[in-house]
Scaffold this active site. Structure first.
Site, PDB file in Angstrom:
ATOM      1  N   GLU A  54       0.791  -2.614   1.226  1.00 49.77           N
ATOM      2  CA  GLU A  54       0.283  -1.389   1.864  1.00 49.77           C
ATOM      3  C   GLU A  54       0.153  -1.610   3.376  1.00 49.77           C
ATOM      4  OE1 GLU A  54      -3.390  -1.379  -0.501  1.00 49.77           O
ATOM      5  OE2 GLU A  54      -4.528  -1.712   1.323  1.00 49.77           O
ATOM      6  N   ARG A  66      -6.844  -4.777  -5.488  1.00 49.20           N
ATOM      7  CA  ARG A  66      -5.972  -5.110  -4.370  1.00 49.20           C
ATOM      8  C   ARG A  66      -4.530  -4.882  -4.777  1.00 49.20           C
ATOM      9  NH1 ARG A  66      -9.455  -4.751  -1.410  1.00 49.20           N
ATOM     10  NH2 ARG A  66     -10.285  -6.202   0.110  1.00 49.20           N
ATOM     11  N   HIS A  72      -6.268   3.437  -0.176  1.00 46.99           N
ATOM     12  CA  HIS A  72      -7.294   2.379  -0.119  1.00 46.99           C
ATOM     13  C   HIS A  72      -8.629   2.937   0.401  1.00 46.99           C
ATOM     14  CE1 HIS A  72      -7.795  -2.266   0.207  1.00 46.99           C
ATOM     15  NE2 HIS A  72      -8.941  -1.682  -0.117  1.00 46.99           N
TER      16      HIS A  72
HETATM   17  C1  DGY Z   1     -13.257  -3.899   0.057  1.00 49.79           C
HETATM   18  O1  DGY Z   1     -14.391  -3.870   0.508  1.00 49.79           O
HETATM   19  O2  DGY Z   1     -12.697  -4.933  -0.269  1.00 49.79           O
HETATM   20  C2  DGY Z   1     -12.560  -2.611  -0.046  1.00 49.79           C
HETATM   21  O3  DGY Z   1     -11.305  -2.756  -0.596  1.00 49.79           O
HETATM   22  C3  DGY Z   1     -12.489  -1.998   1.336  1.00 49.79           C
HETATM   23  O4  DGY Z   1     -12.552  -0.659   1.262  1.00 49.79           O
END
Ligand code: DGY
Length: 338
Positions: free
Chosen positions: A271, A242, A289
């Protein structure tokens, strides 16, 4: 008035998954990808029995204010820092996510970023496309760093972290990891023979480091200037977890000053904005992402989100497959005025 349950889908989704939902419920699916203003989000949630939302939809107390109808929010993602679980639980609303179905695809992508950053794939491709090759290329141009035979560090050894670690065997890599507590030995063996070390040792000894930990207030800036200073100057850092786990400004400084060889980043603080200092650097591979974005993984995530909603609304038999606040299920379904 239709007595069918209403499901709001906040972003465009696979037609077959929408059709599956529509067999059981009235579906209102957004046809265009966009961010919803807080007022609109509140109104959409207030008019639905169930919602499928994306990571850009922040579902907190404000979004649920005055909501007397909603029973389930299914996140299209395993990470759920966009959901305020306490607020959802207080409101008696089930929250669900999409674990497991994306583990392997996301782990593949971590390696894609690691390889691309270590071997300068992005920068070399930009140089080639810009037409520089005919101008000449030196034998010692485009020197990257090797992965094989080196030490891979994994910070956050959950299911995706373990899938990343397992792949290290193909590169003859030693695997170190850090979690709050060591894994059972059998899991370490299955994860490329991974060895638990404290965080400082992980940072000092890893030739390359992949971040796979969840975002929480405690993991904010888990990699900042002090941590980057412990890393090897020829190391590559990969973040598929993240934004906010890395202090992007500190990372950009380390990359610019040659204190780190390269980085592969799929997630960013704030983001979809990306820190301008990162955009200015050639030794970082950036992506929007998409670590889970293989066709199969994204489809499986959408299917799982739909099953979460259908089961939570009692439209198909059984328990929702991936509840995040199962206390809501145990407490029984919320009495609703519809
Ligand atoms: C998640 O599933 O947390 C991913 O970051 C989404 O693509």
């Amino acid at each position: 008035m239709s007595s069918r349950k209403k499901v709001w889908v906040s972003r465009p989704l696979f037609p077959d998954v929408l059709a599956r939902l529509a067999e059981h419920a009235e579906v209102q699916a957004e046809a265009v990808e966009r961010r919803h203003a807080p007022e609109e989000l509140r109104a959409k949630l207030a008019a639905a029995d169930g919602a499928i939302v994306g990571l850009a939809d922040r579902i907190d107390a404000a979004a649920l204010e005055g909501n007397a109808r909603l029973r389930v929010v299914a996140n299209l993602g395993v990470g759920h820092d966009n959901l305020d679980l306490a607020a959802l639980t207080r409101a008696g609303i089930l929250a669900c996510n999409t674990p497991d179905v994306l583990n392997e695809s996301t782990a593949d992508y971590a390696w894609a970023l690691l390889l691309a950053a270590a071997r300068r794939v992005g920068a070399a491709e930009r140089w080639l496309r810009a037409g520089h090759w005919p101008e000449g290329m030196r034998f010692d141009d485009w020197l990257g760093v090797d992965l094989h035979g080196r030490t891979l560090g994994v910070l956050g050894m959950g299911r995706i972290g373990r899938a990343v670690a397992r792949r290290a065997a193909g590169f003859d890599m030693r695997v170190l990891y850090h979690n709050r507590a060591p894994l059972p030995e059998a899991l370490e063996r299955e994860s490329g023979g991974a060895e638990w070390v404290d965080k400082a040792t992980l940072l000092r000894q890893s030739d390359h480091l992949v971040l796979v930990l969840p975002y929480t207030p405690e993991s904010r800036h888990a990699i900042g200037a002090a941590e980057l200073a412990l890393m090897k100057p020829r190391a590559v850092l990969v973040n598929i977890a993240r934004g906010g786990i890395v202090d992007d400004a500190a990372l950009a400084a380390a990359l610019r000053e040659g204190r780190l060889a390269a980085a592969g980043l799929d997630v960013f603080e704030g983001e979809p904005r990306v820190h301008p200092d990162l955009l200015a650097l050639d030794n970082v591979v950036l992506s929007p992402h998409i670590a889970s974005a293989s066709a199969d993984a994204r489809h499986a995530m959408a299917e799982l989100a739909a099953e979460n909603v259908l089961a939570a609304l009692g439209l198909v038999p059984g328990r929702p497959p991936a509840p995040l606040n199962p206390a809501v299920l145990e407490a029984g379904r919320r009495a609703r005025k519809t």
